[in-house]
Scaffold this motif. Structure first.
Motif, PDB file in Angstrom:
ATOM      1  N   VAL A 404       0.846  -1.190   0.000  1.00  0.00           N
ATOM      2  CA  VAL A 404       0.000   0.000   0.000  1.00  0.00           C
ATOM      3  C   VAL A 404       0.883   1.241   0.000  1.00  0.00           C
ATOM      4  CG1 VAL A 404      -1.730   1.311   1.305  1.00  0.00           C
ATOM      5  CG2 VAL A 404      -1.844  -1.188   1.231  1.00  0.00           C
ATOM      6  N   VAL A 405       0.505   2.263  -0.782  1.00  0.00           N
ATOM      7  CA  VAL A 405       1.190   3.550  -0.732  1.00  0.00           C
ATOM      8  C   VAL A 405       0.268   4.580  -0.089  1.00  0.00           C
ATOM      9  CG1 VAL A 405       2.609   3.050  -2.752  1.00  0.00           C
ATOM     10  CG2 VAL A 405       0.445   4.269  -3.048  1.00  0.00           C
ATOM     11  N   ASP A 406       0.875   5.547   0.611  1.00  0.00           N
ATOM     12  CA  ASP A 406       0.060   6.528   1.316  1.00  0.00           C
ATOM     13  C   ASP A 406      -0.572   7.545   0.379  1.00  0.00           C
ATOM     14  OD1 ASP A 406       2.418   7.870   0.661  1.00  0.00           O
ATOM     15  OD2 ASP A 406       2.457   9.032   2.525  1.00  0.00           O
ATOM     16  N   ASP A 407       0.029   7.754  -0.810  1.00  0.00           N
ATOM     17  CA  ASP A 407      -0.481   8.762  -1.730  1.00  0.00           C
ATOM     18  C   ASP A 407       0.006   8.435  -3.133  1.00  0.00           C
ATOM     19  OD1 ASP A 407      -1.381  10.992  -3.049  1.00  0.00           O
ATOM     20  OD2 ASP A 407      -0.298  12.453  -1.835  1.00  0.00           O
ATOM     21  N   GLY A 408      -0.923   8.228  -4.057  1.00  0.00           N
ATOM     22  CA  GLY A 408      -0.551   7.971  -5.448  1.00  0.00           C
ATOM     23  C   GLY A 408      -0.840   9.119  -6.373  1.00  0.00           C
ATOM     24  N   ALA A 409      -1.328  10.243  -5.837  1.00  0.00           N
ATOM     25  CA  ALA A 409      -1.737  11.359  -6.688  1.00  0.00           C
ATOM     26  C   ALA A 409      -0.582  11.913  -7.507  1.00  0.00           C
ATOM     27  CB  ALA A 409      -2.359  12.459  -5.830  1.00  0.00           C
ATOM     28  N   PHE A 410       0.627  11.906  -6.960  1.00  0.00           N
ATOM     29  CA  PHE A 410       1.760  12.534  -7.635  1.00  0.00           C
ATOM     30  C   PHE A 410       2.253  11.734  -8.833  1.00  0.00           C
ATOM     31  CE2 PHE A 410       1.697  14.746  -3.646  1.00  0.00           C
ATOM     32  CZ  PHE A 410       2.103  16.040  -3.985  1.00  0.00           C
ATOM     33  N   ILE A 411       1.754  10.507  -9.001  1.00  0.00           N
ATOM     34  CA  ILE A 411       2.132   9.720 -10.174  1.00  0.00           C
ATOM     35  C   ILE A 411       1.765  10.453 -11.458  1.00  0.00           C
ATOM     36  CG2 ILE A 411       1.627   7.592 -11.442  1.00  0.00           C
ATOM     37  CD1 ILE A 411       1.360   6.193  -8.726  1.00  0.00           C
ATOM     38  N   GLU A 412       0.661  11.171 -11.437  1.00  0.00           N
ATOM     39  CA  GLU A 412       0.198  11.864 -12.643  1.00  0.00           C
ATOM     40  C   GLU A 412       1.145  12.961 -13.106  1.00  0.00           C
ATOM     41  OE1 GLU A 412      -2.670  11.134 -14.556  1.00  0.00           O
ATOM     42  OE2 GLU A 412      -2.484   9.329 -13.332  1.00  0.00           O
ATOM     43  N   THR A 413       2.046  13.428 -12.237  1.00  0.00           N
ATOM     44  CA  THR A 413       2.967  14.494 -12.652  1.00  0.00           C
ATOM     45  C   THR A 413       3.915  14.016 -13.743  1.00  0.00           C
ATOM     46  OG1 THR A 413       4.660  13.990 -10.975  1.00  0.00           O
ATOM     47  CG2 THR A 413       2.893  15.500 -10.339  1.00  0.00           C
ATOM     48  N   SER A 414       4.244  12.709 -13.746  1.00  0.00           N
ATOM     49  CA  SER A 414       5.198  12.228 -14.735  1.00  0.00           C
ATOM     50  C   SER A 414       4.662  11.090 -15.598  1.00  0.00           C
ATOM     51  CB  SER A 414       6.488  11.754 -14.048  1.00  0.00           C
ATOM     52  OG  SER A 414       6.263  10.571 -13.310  1.00  0.00           O
ATOM     53  N   PHE A 415       3.655  10.359 -15.102  1.00  0.00           N
ATOM     54  CA  PHE A 415       3.175   9.180 -15.829  1.00  0.00           C
ATOM     55  C   PHE A 415       1.654   9.162 -15.803  1.00  0.00           C
ATOM     56  CE2 PHE A 415       4.744   4.621 -16.791  1.00  0.00           C
ATOM     57  CZ  PHE A 415       3.705   4.407 -17.686  1.00  0.00           C
ATOM     58  N   PRO A 416       1.027  10.069 -16.562  1.00  0.00           N
ATOM     59  CA  PRO A 416      -0.440  10.052 -16.605  1.00  0.00           C
ATOM     60  C   PRO A 416      -0.942   8.731 -17.167  1.00  0.00           C
ATOM     61  CG  PRO A 416       0.472  11.518 -18.296  1.00  0.00           C
ATOM     62  CD  PRO A 416       1.604  11.134 -17.411  1.00  0.00           C
ATOM     63  N   GLY A 417      -1.958   8.178 -16.521  1.00  0.00           N
ATOM     64  CA  GLY A 417      -2.530   6.912 -16.964  1.00  0.00           C
ATOM     65  C   GLY A 417      -1.760   5.684 -16.526  1.00  0.00           C
ATOM     66  N   PHE A 418      -0.881   5.826 -15.523  1.00  0.00           N
ATOM     67  CA  PHE A 418      -0.061   4.696 -15.070  1.00  0.00           C
ATOM     68  C   PHE A 418      -0.916   3.511 -14.642  1.00  0.00           C
ATOM     69  CE2 PHE A 418       1.819   2.592 -11.289  1.00  0.00           C
ATOM     70  CZ  PHE A 418       2.910   1.978 -11.893  1.00  0.00           C
ATOM     71  N   SER A 419      -1.901   3.745 -13.795  1.00  0.00           N
ATOM     72  CA  SER A 419      -2.722   2.641 -13.288  1.00  0.00           C
ATOM     73  C   SER A 419      -3.474   1.941 -14.410  1.00  0.00           C
ATOM     74  CB  SER A 419      -3.713   3.154 -12.243  1.00  0.00           C
ATOM     75  OG  SER A 419      -3.040   3.649 -11.114  1.00  0.00           O
ATOM     76  N   ASP A 420      -4.057   2.722 -15.333  1.00  0.00           N
ATOM     77  CA  ASP A 420      -4.795   2.118 -16.441  1.00  0.00           C
ATOM     78  C   ASP A 420      -3.874   1.287 -17.327  1.00  0.00           C
ATOM     79  OD1 ASP A 420      -7.132   3.282 -15.561  1.00  0.00           O
ATOM     80  OD2 ASP A 420      -7.050   4.966 -16.960  1.00  0.00           O
ATOM     81  N   LEU A 421      -2.680   1.800 -17.585  1.00  0.00           N
ATOM     82  CA  LEU A 421      -1.750   1.069 -18.431  1.00  0.00           C
ATOM     83  C   LEU A 421      -1.339  -0.248 -17.782  1.00  0.00           C
ATOM     84  CD1 LEU A 421       1.201   2.391 -20.501  1.00  0.00           C
ATOM     85  CD2 LEU A 421       1.652   0.638 -18.795  1.00  0.00           C
ATOM     86  N   MET A 422      -0.980  -0.190 -16.494  1.00  0.00           N
ATOM     87  CA  MET A 422      -0.548  -1.406 -15.815  1.00  0.00           C
ATOM     88  C   MET A 422      -1.686  -2.406 -15.703  1.00  0.00           C
ATOM     89  SD  MET A 422       2.671  -1.022 -15.277  1.00  0.00           S
ATOM     90  CE  MET A 422       2.982  -2.374 -14.157  1.00  0.00           C
ATOM     91  N   ASN A 423      -2.873  -1.924 -15.377  1.00  0.00           N
ATOM     92  CA  ASN A 423      -4.012  -2.833 -15.265  1.00  0.00           C
ATOM     93  C   ASN A 423      -4.368  -3.458 -16.607  1.00  0.00           C
ATOM     94  OD1 ASN A 423      -4.311  -2.427 -12.509  1.00  0.00           O
ATOM     95  ND2 ASN A 423      -5.651  -0.657 -12.789  1.00  0.00           N
ATOM     96  N   GLY A 424      -4.113  -2.713 -17.709  1.00  0.00           N
ATOM     97  CA  GLY A 424      -4.379  -3.239 -19.039  1.00  0.00           C
ATOM     98  C   GLY A 424      -3.453  -4.369 -19.441  1.00  0.00           C
ATOM     99  N   LEU A 425      -2.316  -4.498 -18.751  1.00  0.00           N
ATOM    100  CA  LEU A 425      -1.370  -5.576 -19.047  1.00  0.00           C
ATOM    101  C   LEU A 425      -1.719  -6.887 -18.353  1.00  0.00           C
ATOM    102  CD1 LEU A 425       2.034  -3.653 -18.831  1.00  0.00           C
ATOM    103  CD2 LEU A 425       0.983  -4.620 -20.890  1.00  0.00           C
TER     104      LEU A 425
END
Length: 437
Positions: A404-425
């Protein structure tokens, strides 16, 4: 965990995206950019270029136009320039602002306001600019640019592409030749793009480093820029595919600049099943596809000389090392202490929280690999650092218990759509690969 399969493209290279917008603003004519990263960091640069007088327009997703003002033609901004979380944008912009006869104030979010800017303030002050900042050269930063900037001759105390680029950007507006000596070769996107827009740049090898000379006051001419996929972003699905049994993925159109591929070289030394396909040149940058298959990894000893070519990838490399057989040593990581977080400490904490033994010896990190899945089950404090967050989530894919991570909001600063891309794999097993908090 189901295997990761499929063909993907990662967002555009962040370093090149920042520079494309800045050089477009300094060029004569209209620069067309394709593949621009549209994360928050780069969008802050777009807003800043508009505030400095350039016309910046989004035509379609990833497609942008910049109508520039020519070298020395930026205008005084009417308001404070807020660079959000981006140290690259802030430091490079310091170089531009220092060499224009305008007054400006720059700030950022809480993370960026804690990062040191003295490393660019010191050399840029020698060109005639004046700076006022918080203690230690921290933002907010007021800049009074030089009316007649002087060319600089500067030897970098530490290898830093951001400092090198800030000095070269200031040198664009100065009469004469600006010279930068770097102790270790760092990413050369600034030099490549300077040439692409018509500037005269000379590079000579000096030991492990290089000497870069730029002839000042060129007329930069608008030129199209194709932004390749960011190798630092590709690192996350790449390592995930190496660690999740049965995985096989292809990552298309990734930048293969030799000064950015330290992670790929290191993973190959660890025995990774990684090959390159369809290698080509686009806009002066090497590009190719990555073919990745899961497999066992062995420990590695990474020399300090390789750090500049993979400085952003050590958190995710540490995740790979946690799965490897044996003790990995990463040498000379002092630069990680002044990233979005103290990445050296944050990476060690990430692993420790999930049952992996880590030691810090000076600026070296030792990771005791388990030769298989780590326990996991920890909660990771990200310190508003997108790379720590993504590395923790990838660790969770191969761990025995969720991470678990305490905050994933900052992922969008460099990798927009990270969760969707990973889940799509995720393969036929269904479910989600990552789900940041």
């Amino acid at each position: 965990m189901a295997p990761l399969t499929g063909t993907i493209a990662v967002p555009g290279d962040k370093s090149i995206s920042h520079r494309a917008l800045m050089f477009g603003a300094l060029a004569v004519g209209t620069t067309r950019i394709s593949g621009l990263l549209e994360g928050e960091d780069v969008l802050r640069t777009a807003v800043a270029m508009r505030a400095l007088g350039a016309e910046v327009t989004q035509l379609a997703p990833g497609a942008w136009e910049v109508s520039g003002r020519g070298v020395g033609g930026l205008v005084e901004p009417a308001d404070v320039l807020d660079m959000g979380n981006s140290g690259t944008a802030a430091r490079l912009l310091c170089g531009l602002l220092a060499a224009h006869p305008i007054f400006s104030v720059m700030t950022g979010d809480a993370s960026l306001r804690g990062r040191p800017m003295k490393r660019v303030i010191d050399p840029l002050s020698a060109c005639g600019a004046r700076f006022a900042s918080r203690a230690g050269g921290r933002l907010p930063l007021a800049i009074e640019g030089a009316a007649e900037p002087l060319p600089l001759d500067y030897r970098l105390p530490v290898a830093s592409a951001q400092v090198k680029s800030a000095v070269l950007l200031a040198g664009l507006c100065a009469r004469g030749t600006t010279r930068v000596v770097e102790p270790e070769a760092t990413r050369d996107h600034t030099e490549n793009m300077l040439r692409h827009f018509g500037a005269t740049v000379r590079v000579a090898i000096e030991g492990h480093g290089r000497v870069i000379e730029l002839d000042g006051q060129p007329e930069l001419i608008a030129a199209p820029v194709v932004v390749p996929g960011d190798p630092s972003s590709a690192a996350f699905p790449l390592v995930a595919a190496l660690l999740v049994p049965g995985s096989a993925i292809r990552i298309g159109g990734v930048g293969l600049n030799p000064l950015r591929t330290g992670l790929f070289a290191t993973l190959l030394e660890m025995g990774a099943d990684l090959t390159f396909a369809d290698e080509r040149l686009e806009g002066g940058e090497r590009v190719g596809d990555l073919l990745v298959r899961a497999g066992a990894l062995r420990a590695v000893d990474v020399p300090a000389a390789r750090v500049p070519s993979m400085v952003d990838e050590f958190p995710i490399l540490a995740v790979a090392a946690a799965h490897a057989m044996g003790i990995s040593r990463f040498r000379g990581l002092g630069e990680l202490r002044v990233k979005e977080s103290d990445r050296l400490a944050a990476t060690a904490a990430l692993l420790t929280a999930n049952g992996i033994r880590v030691e810090i010896e000076g600026d070296d990190m030792l990771v005791h690999g388990l030769g298989g899945p780590p326990p996991g089950g920890g909660r990771v404090v990200t310190h508003m650092d997108h790379r720590i967050a993504m590395s923790a989530l990838v660790l969770g894919l191969g761990a025995r218990a969720p991470v678990v991570v305490d905050d994933g909001a900052f992922i969008e600063t460099s990798f927009p759509g990270f969760s969707d891309l990973m889940n799509g794999l995720v393969g036929n097993g269904g479910g989600s690969a990552v789900a940041p908090a």
